[in-house]
Write an enzyme that holds these catalytic residues in place. Sequence first.
Site, mmCIF file in Angstrom:
data_model
loop_
_atom_site.group_PDB
_atom_site.id
_atom_site.type_symbol
_atom_site.label_atom_id
_atom_site.label_comp_id
_atom_site.label_asym_id
_atom_site.label_seq_id
_atom_site.Cartn_x
_atom_site.Cartn_y
_atom_site.Cartn_z
ATOM 1 N N ARG A 172 0.831 -1.223 0.000
ATOM 2 C CA ARG A 172 0.000 0.000 0.000
ATOM 3 C C ARG A 172 0.860 1.266 0.000
ATOM 4 O O ARG A 172 0.531 2.260 0.639
ATOM 5 C CB ARG A 172 -0.947 0.039 1.222
ATOM 6 C CG ARG A 172 -1.825 -1.154 1.376
ATOM 7 C CD ARG A 172 -2.874 -1.297 0.272
ATOM 8 N NE ARG A 172 -3.581 -2.542 0.465
ATOM 9 C CZ ARG A 172 -3.187 -3.693 -0.076
ATOM 10 N NH1 ARG A 172 -2.135 -3.738 -0.887
ATOM 11 N NH2 ARG A 172 -3.860 -4.795 0.151
ATOM 12 N N SER A 221 -10.353 -0.808 4.495
ATOM 13 C CA SER A 221 -9.481 -0.948 5.664
ATOM 14 C C SER A 221 -8.844 0.394 6.005
ATOM 15 O O SER A 221 -8.253 1.038 5.142
ATOM 16 C CB SER A 221 -8.385 -1.977 5.385
ATOM 17 O OG SER A 221 -8.968 -3.252 5.315
ATOM 18 N N GLU A 291 -3.904 3.476 6.540
ATOM 19 C CA GLU A 291 -3.740 3.255 5.096
ATOM 20 C C GLU A 291 -4.479 4.377 4.360
ATOM 21 O O GLU A 291 -4.054 4.824 3.297
ATOM 22 C CB GLU A 291 -4.352 1.894 4.754
ATOM 23 C CG GLU A 291 -4.443 1.598 3.280
ATOM 24 C CD GLU A 291 -5.109 0.249 3.000
ATOM 25 O OE1 GLU A 291 -4.891 -0.711 3.770
ATOM 26 O OE2 GLU A 291 -5.854 0.176 2.008
#
Length: 305
Positions: A172, A221, A291
Amino acid sequence: MMAADRTPGWNGELRYDEPMAAHCSWRTGGSARYFYTPVDVDDLCAFLAELDADEPLLWLGLGSNLLVRDGGFPGTAIATFGALSMTEWLAGDILRAGSGVTCSKVARMTAKAGFTGLEFLAGIPGTVGGALAMNAGAFGGETWSRVVAVETVDRQGVLHNRHPAGYRIGYRNVQGPANEWFVAAHFQPGQGDVQAAQEHIRELLARRNKTQPTQQYSCGSVFRNPPGDHAARLIESAGLKGATVGGAQVSEKHANFIINTGAASAADIERLINQVQGVVEQQYSIRLEPEVRLVGDHPAGSDHE
Ligand SMILES: Cc1cc2nc3c(=O)[nH]c(=O)nc-3n(C[C@H](O)[C@H](O)[C@H](O)COP(=O)(O)OP(=O)(O)OC[C@H]3O[C@@H](n4cnc5c(N)ncnc54)[C@H](O)[C@@H]3O)c2cc1C
């Protein structure tokens, strides 16, 4: 933002004070001072060429990984969705997709053409540009594993062709040339079978619907998984499932999701993010890193300042 005393060389749509809640999947957040939707790549280049060199830019796909603070973004948001929508097959097995093309379209197009390896993109509710910026991934697949080239644009509106070797690509996390943004990606999936790939997509979507609150406003998420562990496991075992701040709530279905139950402000969500971080760190000495991208200003006079 740019000189107002001459006819602009661009033809896209420029809006002022655009509420970003309409463009972000959390359905909350402040406004962007300017919001530009280009007609196409050439128009985007013309717009960038005329922008003041110090204008803050926010590149926006489908806003599915983005929280714009309630005080708004003090610059220009550039929308790629609905603008950089081109798709074409190059050399038979390479799909060129504009940064505003949805991930699910890339998954469906490649599967339908009998290729495999990009099925995981089907359930990621973002664009190619966002997937490149985040190295989005799921079920063992990662965006950059199938990218053979990218097209970018710089601050001056000049286009570049780049090889993946020019980027540092992690979980990520993607770092490449400074002040360049994605205009298109060239994906090279593997040889596969139409029916198997389409069945794989159905399977992955069913798994997602079973484990994630896909019908509620969220950003997927919130935290990256720490090495060797899962953020959701830590949050759940810290007893935080269902925890709320204002209209923001840690999902009961998936502990790494924070949902907007209806009237959450961006500040509610950010406070809940901080609260989750604090409790998990206190209990497990692990600092969860978001994230999701948090951008923009806190409102003047708020206690965040
Ligand atoms: C229900 C749900 C499920 C999700 N599941 C997953 C999952 O399984 N895996 C996963 O990885 N993510 C998942 N996400 C998060 C999100 O969909 C991905 O991160 C996606 O790649 C973001 O794409 P976007 O177009 O919405 O980007 P945005 O949210 O619009 O932007 C994200 C970041 O990318 C930058 N960016 C956007 N476009 C460009 C561009 N053209 N050039 C340069 N930078 C750009 C933005 O400035 C921002 O920093 C999920 C989100 C939701 C809501």
